[in-house]
Scaffold this active site. Structure first.
Site, PDB file in Angstrom:
ATOM      1  N   HIS A 138       0.838  -1.209   0.000  1.00  0.00           N
ATOM      2  CA  HIS A 138       0.000   0.000   0.000  1.00  0.00           C
ATOM      3  C   HIS A 138       0.868   1.253   0.000  1.00  0.00           C
ATOM      4  CE1 HIS A 138      -2.711  -2.845   2.438  1.00  0.00           C
ATOM      5  NE2 HIS A 138      -3.424  -2.597   1.353  1.00  0.00           N
TER       6      HIS A 138
ATOM      7  N   ASP B 143      -3.455  -7.155  -7.496  1.00  0.00           N
ATOM      8  CA  ASP B 143      -4.840  -7.499  -7.823  1.00  0.00           C
ATOM      9  C   ASP B 143      -5.076  -7.129  -9.288  1.00  0.00           C
ATOM     10  OD1 ASP B 143      -6.043  -8.145  -5.001  1.00  0.00           O
ATOM     11  OD2 ASP B 143      -4.808  -6.363  -4.750  1.00  0.00           O
TER      12      ASP B 143
END
Ligand code: AMP
Length: 283
Positions: A37, A150
């Site tokens: 992140h 992802d």
């Protein structure tokens, strides 16, 4: 770092930033932040004047038997990490704020949302594209950053933004891994020490495929069978899929052709489902 919990306030702040000529970058997350992140926050920072990180564990992207309730949460830690990585604003609404009572509007990208992850998590991408649309309309960014970890999500969000004329650029950042290759994920905390060791098989299987392709192998079936054997050695609870897709269309392919193939896999260790992928050039 400014912390905002309400949609209207976030929209007002974003509007003010735009009026001041600031280029806004947003990094949507479900929190329990890790280096993956934070790399996206830094990437947004390098392209924008101001960065909004969002933190929302989105119930609509979890299936009824999935881990929504036990998904790891640590707001105090996330506040510190997001600020250190260079986020100027943290938008962390609660569920009622994002889905007011009676909410009945969803964004669904047909087709690609039903394959691979979508086959095993039928309502997942509808939840993802819906919440991302809400986040874009709330944070009014010029740039939104997602992770290649992802890959199907990044593909679908990019497609949604294009087809719904969202005035935003989508940027996809590379997957951040542990030293032994395991892709960072908030869900890695679920793994026991033994499962954590065995979970390195995902990366080893992808690296093995890369080696076979470099040697000239072009049959997905041959590569898949060797990957499945390698994964089986790590005694996973279940292998959901090992899929070969064309990165431009996300369509599955059995014959590997230039310019590249994306190999995506989903594997369970104990009760933890891990996904990973690698894009491999084909000459
Ligand atoms: P999540 O909190 O899992 O919804 O992830 C938020 C964003 O971080 C998504 O765009 C993910 O693709 C991205 N992300 C998650 N793990 C990684 C990683 N290991 N490397 C890079 N980006 C990641």
């Amino acid at each position: 770092m400014q912390v905002i919990q309400h949609v209207a306030e976030m929209q007002a702040v974003a509007e003010l930033l735009r009026a001041r000529g600031k280029r806004i970058g947003v990094v949507p997350t479900m929190g329990y932040l890790h280096e993956g992140h934070l790399s996206l926050v830094r990437l947004a920072r390098s392209h924008c004047d101001t960065v909004i990180a969002t933190l929302f564990v989105n119930p609509t992207q979890f299936g009824p038997t999935e881990d929504f309730e036990r998904y790891p949460r640590d707001l105090d830690r996330d506040l510190k990490l997001a600020a250190e990585a260079g986020a100027d604003t943290l938008f962390c609404p609660d569920t009622k704020e994002m889905y007011p009572d009676g909410s009945a509007t969803f964004v669904d990208v047909e087709g690609v949302s039903a394959v691979l992850e979508g086959k095993f998590r039928p309502t997942h991408f509808r939840g993802v594209t819906t919440v991302v649309a809400k986040i874009l309309n709330t944070t009014k960014p010029h740039l939104a950053v997602f992770g290649q970890k992802d890959a199907q999500q990044a593909f679908l969000v990019t497609k949604m933004a294009r087809e719904l004329n969202f005035d935003v650029q989508i940027l996809v950042g590379p997957t951040v891994r542990e030293q032994d290759g395991l892709a960072l994920s908030s869900r890695n905390v679920y793994l026991s020490a033994d499962e954590r060791l065995r979970a390195t098989a995902l990366f080893r299987a992808l690296k093995h495929a890369e080696m076979l392709i470099a040697r000239g192998e072009r049959s997905a079936a041959h590569i898949r069978s060797q990957m499945l054997a390698l994964l089986a050695d790590a005694a996973p609870a279940k292998i959901d899929y090992v899929a070969f897709v064309r990165p431009a269309s996300f369509q599955e392919t059995e014959l590997l052709e230039p310019p590249s193939v994306l190999i995506a896999l989903a594997v369970w260790f104990g009760s933890t489902r891990l996904i990973d992928n690698m894009t491999i050039p084909i000459s």
